[in-house]
Design an enzyme around this catalytic site. Structure first.
Site, mmCIF file in Angstrom:
data_model
loop_
_atom_site.group_PDB
_atom_site.id
_atom_site.type_symbol
_atom_site.label_atom_id
_atom_site.label_comp_id
_atom_site.label_asym_id
_atom_site.label_seq_id
_atom_site.Cartn_x
_atom_site.Cartn_y
_atom_site.Cartn_z
ATOM 1 N N TYR A 49 0.848 -1.194 0.000
ATOM 2 C CA TYR A 49 0.000 0.000 0.000
ATOM 3 C C TYR A 49 0.886 1.247 0.000
ATOM 4 O O TYR A 49 1.632 1.503 0.955
ATOM 5 C CB TYR A 49 -0.909 0.025 1.224
ATOM 6 C CG TYR A 49 -1.910 -1.110 1.300
ATOM 7 C CD1 TYR A 49 -2.341 -1.775 0.153
ATOM 8 C CD2 TYR A 49 -2.431 -1.507 2.519
ATOM 9 C CE1 TYR A 49 -3.255 -2.813 0.233
ATOM 10 C CE2 TYR A 49 -3.356 -2.544 2.605
ATOM 11 C CZ TYR A 49 -3.762 -3.186 1.455
ATOM 12 O OH TYR A 49 -4.670 -4.208 1.536
ATOM 13 N N GLY A 207 -23.664 5.079 3.014
ATOM 14 C CA GLY A 207 -24.702 6.105 3.025
ATOM 15 C C GLY A 207 -24.209 7.412 2.439
ATOM 16 O O GLY A 207 -24.989 8.332 2.221
#
Length: 311
Positions: A49, A207
């Protein structure tokens, strides 16, 4: 935060903070610092990463921390060249170099959990060779526990013949449930911990994702190429999020918290790796570990998920 004890004695929190590839390293460091301040005691990352930068960010965030030191999990077998191109490498010499490099970047004497990031593409004997190397590193005290990521059942069985597997890290969410058929039952039977990643489907179930945000994802964001973020699947997934809003509202929780709690409801799932960009998000997501969904709510969610994943 709740903790669980894995088969080899690793007592870990049920939620860990994932440090993934981020273009803004300062933002990444702040997010790790915020997560620790909020109460996370497990940090999961990988050497690949940011081509090593994520591990360095974790070290910097922990340097001035005066509380109990969080567990730090990292991974191996993904190497990069001078141009940053990543490829898999499973030889003992390569893994040993990776381990030493990770220890240096993390400024640690021991890695808490060292994981094989991916199995070999050809599914060949490099699997056994690499797992033997991790087992040797454990005996030498370089790493405390050893695990794997993205392995299937046949690959788990091959590794188990050499040394016990502390944990498996697979993807798992309401819209990605393939591990339920074989992998989760096997891990539960064998006492292998399951630490799932992407329980919020890479942000899709938080959301916060909208059609406009999905359409505006930059080309270098892998989600821009993910069919789940594009039509016709996107509309179905956003309809599922609407149902998560409804369930979450009964508990004062967000869709992301509901999505995480749903993964933790499975008896074979030991914990989940989550992400957040600031202290407020980190605190909200962490509360998902305390959310207990009712049987009726689980059925309601799974009905909506079935509609979302119908092809």
């Amino acid at each position: 935060m709740q903790k669980v004890v894995l088969n080899n004695g690793l007592e870990m929190p049920i939620l860990g903070f994932g440090v993934f590839q981020m273009t803004d390293l300062e933002e990444c460091e702040r997010s790790v610092h915020d997560a620790i301040q909020t109460g996370y005691r497990l940090i999961d990352t990988a050497a690949a990463y940011g081509t090593g930068h994520s591990e360095e960010v974790v070290a910097r965030a922990l340097k001035d921390w005066r509380g109990s030191r969080p567990y730090v999990f990292t991974k191996c077998v993904l190497r990069w060249d001078e141009k940053g191109k990543i490829s898999k490498a499973f030889s003992p010499d390569s893994i040993r170099r990776e381990c030493e490099d990770s220890l240096r970047r993390l400024q640690a004497k021991t890695i808490d959990l060292y994981q094989i990031h991916w199995p070999p593409d050809d599914n060949g004997p490099a699997l056994e060779e690499s797992w033997q190397t991790l087992a040797a590193l454990q005996k030498e005290g370089k790493v405390r526990w050893i695990g794997v990521s993205n392995f299937n059942v046949a690959q788990l069985k091959r590794a188990e013949k050499i040394a016990p597997i502390t944990s498996l890290q697979p993807p798992y969410s309401m819209i990605r449930r393939s591990i339920e058929k074989e992998i989760l039952p096997h891990c539960q039977q064998r006492g292998i911990g399951v630490i799932v990643y992407a329980p919020m489907a890479s942000g899709l179930l938080t959301g916060a994702m909208t059609r406009d945000r999905a359409a505006a994802l930059p080309a270098d964001d892998f989600r821009s190429r993910n069919p789940e973020f594009r039509e016709p699947r996107l509309s179905k997934n956003l309809a599922l999020v609407e149902r998560l809003w409804q369930v979450g509202a009964r508990h004062g929780r967000t869709p992301g918290e509901v999505a995480i709690a749903w993964t933790l409801r499975h008896p074979a799932v030991t914990g989940a790796i989550v992400g957040a960009r600031n202290a407020k998000q980190a605190e909200g997501v962490m509360r998902a570990g305390d959310l207990k969904l009712t049987g009726e709510e689980i059925a309601e969610i799974e009905g909506a998920a079935a509609l979302a994943t119908a092809r």
